[in-house]
Motif scaffolding. Sequence first.
Motif, short mmCIF file in Angstrom:
data_model
loop_
_atom_site.label_atom_id
_atom_site.label_comp_id
_atom_site.label_asym_id
_atom_site.label_seq_id
_atom_site.Cartn_x
_atom_site.Cartn_y
_atom_site.Cartn_z
N GLU A 165 0.85 -1.20 0.00
CA GLU A 165 0.00 0.00 0.00
C GLU A 165 0.89 1.25 0.00
N ASP A 166 1.83 1.29 0.93
CA ASP A 166 2.74 2.44 1.04
C ASP A 166 4.10 2.17 0.40
N TRP A 167 4.49 0.91 0.34
CA TRP A 167 5.80 0.57 -0.21
C TRP A 167 5.77 -0.81 -0.86
N THR A 168 6.76 -1.01 -1.73
CA THR A 168 6.92 -2.28 -2.41
C THR A 168 8.41 -2.57 -2.54
N TRP A 169 8.78 -3.83 -2.65
CA TRP A 169 10.18 -4.19 -2.85
C TRP A 169 10.59 -3.83 -4.27
N ALA A 170 11.78 -3.28 -4.44
CA ALA A 170 12.36 -2.99 -5.75
C ALA A 170 13.50 -3.97 -5.97
N GLU A 171 13.66 -4.39 -7.19
CA GLU A 171 14.73 -5.34 -7.51
C GLU A 171 16.09 -4.66 -7.40
N ASP A 172 17.01 -5.32 -6.74
CA ASP A 172 18.38 -4.82 -6.59
C ASP A 172 19.11 -5.13 -7.89
N ASN A 173 19.54 -4.08 -8.61
CA ASN A 173 20.23 -4.29 -9.89
C ASN A 173 21.75 -4.33 -9.73
N GLY A 174 22.24 -4.32 -8.51
CA GLY A 174 23.68 -4.40 -8.25
C GLY A 174 24.41 -3.08 -8.32
N MET A 175 23.69 -1.99 -8.52
CA MET A 175 24.31 -0.68 -8.67
C MET A 175 25.18 -0.28 -7.47
N TYR A 176 24.80 -0.74 -6.29
CA TYR A 176 25.52 -0.35 -5.08
C TYR A 176 26.34 -1.48 -4.48
N ASP A 177 26.58 -2.53 -5.22
CA ASP A 177 27.35 -3.68 -4.72
C ASP A 177 28.73 -3.27 -4.20
N GLN A 178 29.43 -2.43 -4.94
CA GLN A 178 30.78 -2.03 -4.54
C GLN A 178 30.74 -1.23 -3.24
N VAL A 179 29.81 -0.30 -3.13
CA VAL A 179 29.70 0.51 -1.91
C VAL A 179 29.35 -0.38 -0.72
N LEU A 180 28.39 -1.27 -0.90
CA LEU A 180 28.00 -2.19 0.17
C LEU A 180 29.20 -3.03 0.61
N SER A 181 29.94 -3.54 -0.35
CA SER A 181 31.10 -4.37 -0.05
C SER A 181 32.17 -3.58 0.70
N GLU A 182 32.48 -2.39 0.22
CA GLU A 182 33.51 -1.57 0.86
C GLU A 182 33.12 -1.16 2.28
N LEU A 183 31.82 -0.97 2.51
CA LEU A 183 31.35 -0.61 3.85
C LEU A 183 31.11 -1.83 4.74
N GLY A 184 31.21 -3.03 4.14
CA GLY A 184 31.00 -4.26 4.90
C GLY A 184 29.55 -4.47 5.33
N ILE A 185 28.62 -4.07 4.47
CA ILE A 185 27.20 -4.15 4.81
C ILE A 185 26.56 -5.34 4.09
N GLU A 186 25.88 -6.15 4.86
CA GLU A 186 25.12 -7.27 4.30
C GLU A 186 23.65 -6.87 4.27
N THR A 187 23.01 -7.13 3.14
CA THR A 187 21.60 -6.76 2.99
C THR A 187 20.70 -7.98 3.14
N ARG A 188 19.46 -7.70 3.45
CA ARG A 188 18.42 -8.74 3.50
C ARG A 188 17.32 -8.31 2.55
N GLU A 189 17.36 -8.86 1.34
CA GLU A 189 16.32 -8.52 0.37
C GLU A 189 15.07 -9.35 0.65
N TRP A 190 13.95 -8.76 0.34
CA TRP A 190 12.67 -9.44 0.41
C TRP A 190 12.36 -9.96 1.81
N ALA A 191 12.93 -9.32 2.82
CA ALA A 191 12.64 -9.70 4.21
C ALA A 191 11.35 -9.03 4.66
N THR A 192 10.77 -9.54 5.70
CA THR A 192 9.60 -8.89 6.28
C THR A 192 9.92 -8.46 7.69
N ALA A 193 9.35 -7.37 8.10
CA ALA A 193 9.65 -6.83 9.43
C ALA A 193 8.90 -7.58 10.49
#
Length: 85
Positions: A57-85
């Motif tokens: 209703e207010d938000w939807t998941w967007a597909e990760d196209n890898g645009m930020y993979d390098q930044v995530l890797s350099e910052l040591g951040i692991e993501t959880r795609e398609w998770a629910t709160a």
Amino acid sequence: MNDPVYVFIASRRTTPTRMRVLWQIERDDAKRLCSDRRTATSNHMLCWTARPGVPEEDWTWAEDNGMYDQVLSELGIETREWATA
């Protein structure tokens, strides 16, 4: 406080009816990621929220196209795609 939050795309020239959420990550990681200069362009930027609203209703998941993979890797951040709160 390091609870899970949602990282979404905020676009300058489009007004989506729903937030486009990419990942669910820890709050501290979201702060580091969204304040990194590489996550903002003249057209869009990454932002985070702990209260995205109602799914589909207010938000939807967007597909990760890898645009930020390098930044995530350099910052040591692991993501959880398609998770629910």
